[in-house]
Each structure stands twice: as structure tokens, then as C-alpha cells.
Design an enzyme around this catalytic site. Sequence first.
Site, PDB file in Angstrom:
ATOM      1  N   GLU A  28      39.832  39.664  43.005  1.00  0.00           N
ATOM      2  CA  GLU A  28      41.081  39.016  42.585  1.00  0.00           C
ATOM      3  C   GLU A  28      41.942  40.142  42.046  1.00  0.00           C
ATOM      4  O   GLU A  28      41.608  40.736  41.020  1.00  0.00           O
ATOM      5  CB  GLU A  28      40.818  37.995  41.467  1.00  0.00           C
ATOM      6  CG  GLU A  28      39.875  36.885  41.833  1.00  0.00           C
ATOM      7  CD  GLU A  28      40.479  35.856  42.763  1.00  0.00           C
ATOM      8  OE1 GLU A  28      41.694  35.925  43.025  1.00  0.00           O
ATOM      9  OE2 GLU A  28      39.728  35.004  43.238  1.00  0.00           O
ATOM     10  N   LEU A  29      43.055  40.432  42.729  1.00  0.00           N
ATOM     11  CA  LEU A  29      43.791  41.659  42.397  1.00  0.00           C
ATOM     12  C   LEU A  29      45.210  41.360  41.899  1.00  0.00           C
ATOM     13  O   LEU A  29      45.481  40.296  41.380  1.00  0.00           O
ATOM     14  CB  LEU A  29      43.782  42.574  43.620  1.00  0.00           C
ATOM     15  CG  LEU A  29      42.377  42.850  44.186  1.00  0.00           C
ATOM     16  CD1 LEU A  29      42.433  43.671  45.452  1.00  0.00           C
ATOM     17  CD2 LEU A  29      41.486  43.522  43.156  1.00  0.00           C
ATOM     18  N   GLU A  50      54.439  45.564  40.541  1.00  0.00           N
ATOM     19  CA  GLU A  50      54.029  44.528  39.586  1.00  0.00           C
ATOM     20  C   GLU A  50      54.496  44.989  38.197  1.00  0.00           C
ATOM     21  O   GLU A  50      54.268  46.138  37.818  1.00  0.00           O
ATOM     22  CB  GLU A  50      52.505  44.406  39.640  1.00  0.00           C
ATOM     23  CG  GLU A  50      51.960  43.231  38.896  1.00  0.00           C
ATOM     24  CD  GLU A  50      50.424  43.178  38.955  1.00  0.00           C
ATOM     25  OE1 GLU A  50      49.790  44.233  39.058  1.00  0.00           O
ATOM     26  OE2 GLU A  50      49.887  42.064  38.874  1.00  0.00           O
ATOM     27  N   LYS A  94      30.513  44.039  33.482  1.00  0.00           N
ATOM     28  CA  LYS A  94      31.203  45.059  32.688  1.00  0.00           C
ATOM     29  C   LYS A  94      32.586  44.522  32.350  1.00  0.00           C
ATOM     30  O   LYS A  94      33.437  44.382  33.235  1.00  0.00           O
ATOM     31  CB  LYS A  94      31.345  46.364  33.477  1.00  0.00           C
ATOM     32  CG  LYS A  94      31.791  47.509  32.585  1.00  0.00           C
ATOM     33  CD  LYS A  94      32.586  48.579  33.308  1.00  0.00           C
ATOM     34  CE  LYS A  94      33.996  48.157  33.566  1.00  0.00           C
ATOM     35  NZ  LYS A  94      34.804  47.898  32.355  1.00  0.00           N
ATOM     36  N   GLU A 127      38.091  31.928  43.775  1.00  0.00           N
ATOM     37  CA  GLU A 127      37.289  31.568  42.611  1.00  0.00           C
ATOM     38  C   GLU A 127      37.647  30.144  42.187  1.00  0.00           C
ATOM     39  O   GLU A 127      38.742  29.660  42.474  1.00  0.00           O
ATOM     40  CB  GLU A 127      37.541  32.556  41.466  1.00  0.00           C
ATOM     41  CG  GLU A 127      36.991  33.936  41.786  1.00  0.00           C
ATOM     42  CD  GLU A 127      36.990  34.902  40.606  1.00  0.00           C
ATOM     43  OE1 GLU A 127      37.932  34.874  39.802  1.00  0.00           O
ATOM     44  OE2 GLU A 127      36.031  35.687  40.503  1.00  0.00           O
ATOM     45  N   TRP A 183      41.286  42.651  31.034  1.00  0.00           N
ATOM     46  CA  TRP A 183      41.550  42.372  29.624  1.00  0.00           C
ATOM     47  C   TRP A 183      42.549  41.244  29.414  1.00  0.00           C
ATOM     48  O   TRP A 183      42.672  40.722  28.305  1.00  0.00           O
ATOM     49  CB  TRP A 183      42.080  43.636  28.926  1.00  0.00           C
ATOM     50  CG  TRP A 183      43.184  44.269  29.725  1.00  0.00           C
ATOM     51  CD1 TRP A 183      43.031  45.267  30.655  1.00  0.00           C
ATOM     52  CD2 TRP A 183      44.566  43.900  29.762  1.00  0.00           C
ATOM     53  NE1 TRP A 183      44.237  45.538  31.266  1.00  0.00           N
ATOM     54  CE2 TRP A 183      45.203  44.706  30.725  1.00  0.00           C
ATOM     55  CE3 TRP A 183      45.333  42.961  29.077  1.00  0.00           C
ATOM     56  CZ2 TRP A 183      46.552  44.614  31.020  1.00  0.00           C
ATOM     57  CZ3 TRP A 183      46.693  42.859  29.371  1.00  0.00           C
ATOM     58  CH2 TRP A 183      47.280  43.682  30.334  1.00  0.00           C
ATOM     59  N   ASN A 184      43.325  40.892  30.436  1.00  0.00           N
ATOM     60  CA  ASN A 184      44.453  39.981  30.169  1.00  0.00           C
ATOM     61  C   ASN A 184      44.015  38.535  29.933  1.00  0.00           C
ATOM     62  O   ASN A 184      44.646  37.813  29.166  1.00  0.00           O
ATOM     63  CB  ASN A 184      45.522  40.090  31.271  1.00  0.00           C
ATOM     64  CG  ASN A 184      45.003  39.759  32.644  1.00  0.00           C
ATOM     65  OD1 ASN A 184      43.793  39.749  32.872  1.00  0.00           O
ATOM     66  ND2 ASN A 184      45.898  39.496  33.565  1.00  0.00           N
ATOM     67  N   SER A 239      43.161  45.579  38.998  1.00  0.00           N
ATOM     68  CA  SER A 239      44.281  46.105  39.786  1.00  0.00           C
ATOM     69  C   SER A 239      43.890  46.299  41.248  1.00  0.00           C
ATOM     70  O   SER A 239      42.715  46.499  41.580  1.00  0.00           O
ATOM     71  CB  SER A 239      44.735  47.431  39.191  1.00  0.00           C
ATOM     72  OG  SER A 239      43.675  48.357  39.283  1.00  0.00           O
ATOM     73  N   CYS A 242      48.443  37.858  36.424  1.00  0.00           N
ATOM     74  CA  CYS A 242      48.550  38.215  37.846  1.00  0.00           C
ATOM     75  C   CYS A 242      49.412  37.207  38.589  1.00  0.00           C
ATOM     76  O   CYS A 242      49.935  37.513  39.645  1.00  0.00           O
ATOM     77  CB  CYS A 242      47.161  38.306  38.453  1.00  0.00           C
ATOM     78  SG  CYS A 242      46.161  36.892  38.024  1.00  0.00           S
TER      79      CYS A 242
END
Length: 474
Positions: A243-244, A378, A167, A455, A143-144, A222, A277
Amino acid sequence: MLIDGNWMTPDEPGFDVINPADGKVLEQVPNGGREAAKQAIAAAAQALKAWSKTTPYERSDILRKAHALMLERKEDLARTMTLEQGKPLRAALNEVQYGADFLSWFAEEAKRIYGETIPSARGDQRFIVSHQPVGVVAAVTPWNYPVSMITRKVGPALAAGCTVVLKPAEATPLCAIKVFECLVDAGLPPGVINLVTALDPAPIGDEFVSNPSVRKLTFTGSTAVGKMLAGQAAANMKRVSCELGGHAPFLVFEDADAVHAAKGAQMVKFLNTGQACISPNRMLVHKNLVAPFTEIMVDRVRKLKAGSGLEEGVAIGPLVNQTAIEKVDNQVRDAVARGATLHCGGHRLTDAGLDTGFFYAPTVLSGVTEDMLIYREETFGPVAAIIEFDEEERALEMANDTEYGLAAYIYTRDIGRAFRIFEGLNFGIIGINDINPTSAAAPFGGMKDSGLGREGSREGIMEYLETKLGGIAI
Ligand code: NAD
């Protein structure tokens, strides 16, 4: 939801999309379940047959049109983002531009999916290597950054000739719908891209990692969820990229310009209210610069105005929800209880107009030490944590002392030191006297628990391609 070219409206009650700035319901969207995910995957598998045979030039044309449409609809996309995600309108406009950049970048990369020939030890043999799309891609986004995280996956997947089921995060489905409208209006055939909106992500995730038609899972979110999904996908031999989370150190050495460093640190830390992130989680500052650095930081942070992102002059939007407020507050309280100095902020904002939203006061802590939660967890919120060091080696050791390895920042005027630290840091993205080391043209991704794969850039498309060898006897 978009399945096989058909937009669906909720036939049962959908789920609410909330404005985090005032807690009000913006709209309802369909609440898809496992069945919707199955149908979407079937549509993507069917569409793959024709889409994977299109030429890179045809795919490139559609991506370029989608890029143009995103820019034409920039204001509307940005406004939707501010309403459902909370970031100030100017930041939302920047994100739409960044998101559109991935479509134009991969429209070009589609034409550069080169193969190679390899000399053989046998005189009667030739080797050729070519690439083909991996197949149906299942994508999960956060969502960020609710626009750019979508195009960063969908752009290269489509350019490579893959079809997609996405999704989006349950907090930001409206941005996803608008991005998909641009892609559909650009001329993508039915089934090539499919969108499943859902309040409960678990059944969709289960279907993504177990459905035999899905050949690749791409996830941003996450570390805990990424590890779980990657583990399940690997058990079914699906390709995975993730990508975490991150825990970026921001290193300010003795020779740095304290003013430049503190301004940069403040700007990047409070961007998107710290919900990035690559947000600096630990400001490691040389002991000789701690006083001026802290003073400049506090002075600037005190002036940051919180409020609805649609209001002029607002720099701090809301956090995503109540849980985020509690997590941030818990880290601040823990730090203060263990001896950190609180310079400003440190509480939820409940002034009139902010009281129904999820606002946390921009906060500066100094004297942060290794025993504090904020040193390891985090934060994902508007808290600058300042830590003092005295030796270069010790600073590097502290910077690398985390299971994460996404972004790091170095401020120094010594070129030798810049290289030493760049080479010594175990992070995938490093800003050197620079707070914005990101671009569609540059590889984005992390080491260790921050993820797998990259990416953007020319590397990004490889995540969606298989390598095929031909050995030919002549
Ligand atoms: P999250 O992992 O809770 O959610 C991310 C996405 O995963 C959402 O779409 C969510 O619905 C979905 N999800 C959650 N559980 C799932 C399940 N069981 N099956 C399938 N999908 C599931 O993370 P979040 O709180 O929304 O996002 C914040 C995290 O994302 C932070 O840790 C941040 O660092 C990370 N992030 C990383 C990058 C990057 O590029 N490295 C970019 C943005 C955010």
C-alpha cells in the site's frame, strides 16, 4: 521488542521516540538490528507449525479478545498516538476504533476461508480446491496511522493461520508495542507475533526480503521504498502486497453543491494534517464554482487551530519531522513562484508553544497549474491546491494524469456523470459525494504506483492464503 513471547528492554542505548508537537523525548525503545530480525523470523517459523494447525474458530476467539482489549484500552492507545504521532485526540480515538475493526472483521473472515469443487472433463476425476496459510509474514508499517496500519495486516495474517514479524515505523514504535500487548494478552502463543523496533530500517528490510523462512512481505509506506523492497522480495519469489503513496484528485463538477463540496474537501484534506495516503492532493473545481468553493475553503481553513493534539479544539497537529516541513514549504514556494495565489498559510508556525514542534500553517492555494511541483508530488501536509477546469473530459484527463492510483473523490448531483467518472478514473478507492470511503469491510488499495493487492474486506485475507488443488482419480 517482542521475540518468541519475550519482551525485551534495551541492553544497549535504544533510540528516542520524539513528540513532534514539542520536540521532546517521550521514551526510548530497543534498537533492533539484523540479528533481532533473524531471531524473530526463526521464532515465527517455529510457531507456524502449531498455529497453522489451529482451527479458524480458535483463531477467531483470540482475535475477538484482542479486539475487546483494544477497545478497553482505547483511551490509553489514543493518548499514546497523539503524543508520538501528533494527531488530535479525537482523531486518535477514531483511529483506534478503525484499527480494532480489522480484528473483529477478520475474526469473522477466518471462518469463511472456503474452498471449492470443480467439475472435471473426466468422469473418473474430481477436483477440490482448498486454501492454506502462506507461512511466515514480514510486515512493515508507516507512522501516519500507527495503529490501524498494523491491525490491517496482522488481523488477516493471523486469521489465515500465518505467523508474523512486524517492523513499525521508527517514529511510532510506542503504538505498535501497545497493539502487540493487546494481541499477547488475548492469548496468542509465543512466536506467533513478533515485533522488531529499529532506528535504521534497512538491515531489517534486507533480512525480510532474503530470509528463506519469510514467504510473504506486506508493506505500507512510500512508493520508492515499496518498489525497492517488492523488487528484492520478488527476486526471492516471496509473495508481496504494497500500500503506497497517493495523489488523490478531488473533482467538483458544475452541478455539485459548492458548499457541501468545499466543506467535504476541507475536512478530508486537513485530516491528520494532510498526512494521509488518501488525502486530496489536487482539488479540480469547475470554473463556475471556483470562487464560492475557494471562499468557503479559505474561511474554514483560517479557523483551524494548530497545537498539541491533547489540547481541546485543536484540529491541526504537527508534521512528522523537519524534512516534512521542508517538503511542504518547497511545494508552496514553487507554486507561488510559478503564479499560484496564496490565500492563507504558506509558512511554518513559530508562535510561542509551537516553535519547538513541526507545525505548518494550514494553507490554501488557487490557480495551481500542471507545471507546479504540487500538481505531481505527493504533499503529505496541510495544503489545499485548487485547480480550475471547464470540461468534464478534461477534468478526467487531469485526474488520471499521475503515476499514482489510490483514492479519488467526485462531487456531482448528476448520477450519469457520477457513473461516467467512477468508471473512467484509474484509482482503487473512489468517494462519490463522500469523503470517507473506507471501512474494515471494504477493499483498500491502489492501482499503478499506489500498490499491489488489497487490505480489509473479504479480499484482504486472500493475500495471506495459498491455493491448493487436489486432482483425484476415483
Ligand atoms: P517510508 O517508506 O519512508 O516508511 C514506511 C516504512 O518503511 C517505515 O516503517 C520505514 O521504517 C520503512 N522503511 C523505510 N526504508 C526501509 C528499508 N530500506 N527497508 C525496510 N523498511 C524500510 O514512508 P513514510 O514516509 O513513513 O510514510 C509515508 C508514505 O506512506 C506516504 O507515501 C503515504 O502515502 C504512504 N502510505 C500509504 C498508505 C496506503 O495504505 N496506501 C497508508 C499510509 C501511508
